[in-house]
Design a protein around this motif. Structure first.
Motif, PDB file in Angstrom:
ATOM      1  N   SER A   5      33.759 -15.156 -28.701  1.00 48.11           N
ATOM      2  CA  SER A   5      33.151 -13.842 -28.487  1.00 48.11           C
ATOM      3  C   SER A   5      32.238 -13.559 -29.671  1.00 48.11           C
ATOM      4  CB  SER A   5      34.219 -12.754 -28.374  1.00 48.11           C
ATOM      5  OG  SER A   5      35.071 -13.000 -27.282  1.00 48.11           O
ATOM      6  N   GLY A  14      28.733 -10.402 -26.117  1.00 47.05           N
ATOM      7  CA  GLY A  14      29.019 -11.349 -25.033  1.00 47.05           C
ATOM      8  C   GLY A  14      29.914 -12.479 -25.506  1.00 47.05           C
ATOM      9  N   SER A  15      30.220 -13.375 -24.588  1.00 45.53           N
ATOM     10  CA  SER A  15      31.106 -14.501 -24.895  1.00 45.53           C
ATOM     11  C   SER A  15      30.539 -15.782 -24.300  1.00 45.53           C
ATOM     12  CB  SER A  15      32.516 -14.243 -24.353  1.00 45.53           C
ATOM     13  OG  SER A  15      32.479 -14.044 -22.951  1.00 45.53           O
ATOM     14  N   HIS A  16      30.983 -16.908 -24.822  1.00 44.65           N
ATOM     15  CA  HIS A  16      30.537 -18.227 -24.377  1.00 44.65           C
ATOM     16  C   HIS A  16      31.755 -19.120 -24.205  1.00 44.65           C
ATOM     17  CE1 HIS A  16      26.270 -17.346 -25.373  1.00 44.65           C
ATOM     18  NE2 HIS A  16      26.797 -16.649 -26.369  1.00 44.65           N
TER      19      HIS A  16
END
Length: 203
Positions: A5, A14-16
């Motif tokens: 995050s 956002g997150s990946h």
């Protein structure tokens, strides 16, 4: 799957999902997780997998990679760890017992492969396309037949039968042809009777 995050202060950016390794973080658009800020190097750090756990490795960045406040070159990361890249914070998340992520280039390329379904061989696609084309042509022919009036339906039916290779039903013989057939049979019978009578007379 494990994920990071991205946060700027208290704001979540956002997150990946770390769907493969190495998973690169940096300013360059080709990175798996891009953070467009000059405080980050073009390729700042990366996540790898070794000895059953994730690791973070600094990629000779200008401002360094910090794990839980400590500058690191390479270190193991676990769920809840915080990475500092410039003024950005990356929180690492990982569920217990997660399997090793695939290497870059080995991850599934389609939903069918992700679900474990067999991928359709390339040479079957033209056959499917041909079948769909035939089905469409048949559907168009049926619609045209239904839309036609009573006066043309018979002709259209004959045309369809000819196009499909069907033979038309034989026509019954005319009345004159029947008379000729009956007369010919009568002549043959009379001739046979005359032969039999002649042979009996000579005995």
């Amino acid at each position: 799957m494990a994920m990071i995050s991205v946060m700027l202060g208290d704001q979540s950016l956002g997150s990946h999902t770390i769907s493969h390794v190495p998973f690169i973080v940096g300013r360059d658009p080709t990175c798996d997780a891009q953070i467009d800020n000059l405080a980050l190097s073009r390729h700042h750090c990366q996540f790898t997998w070794a000895d059953g756990s994730f690791r973070v490795e600094d990629l000779k960045s200008a401002n360094g990679t910090f794990l839980n406040g400590e500058k690191v070159e390479s270190a193991q990361v676990k769920d809840g760890d915080e990475l500092r890249l410039g003024k950005y914070k990356l929180v690492f998340h990982q569920a217990p017992g997660e399997p090793a992520p695939p290497a870059r280039g080995d991850q599934p390329t389609s939903l069918a492969e992700m679900l474990g379904a067999a991928v359709e061989p390339p040479d079957s696609r033209p056959q499917v396309a041909d079948s769909m084309k035939t089905f469409q042509m048949s559907a168009d022919l049926i619609r045209a037949h239904v839309a036609a009036g009573p006066s043309v339906k018979g002709a259209r039916a004959a045309e369809v039968a000819r196009s499909m290779g069907d033979k038309e039903s034989p026509r019954p013989p005319s009345r004159t042809a029947l008379y000729v057939i009956v007369a010919a049979n009568a002549v043959v019978i009379i001739g046979l009777v005359a032969v039999v009578v002649y042979l009996l007379a000579r005995m």
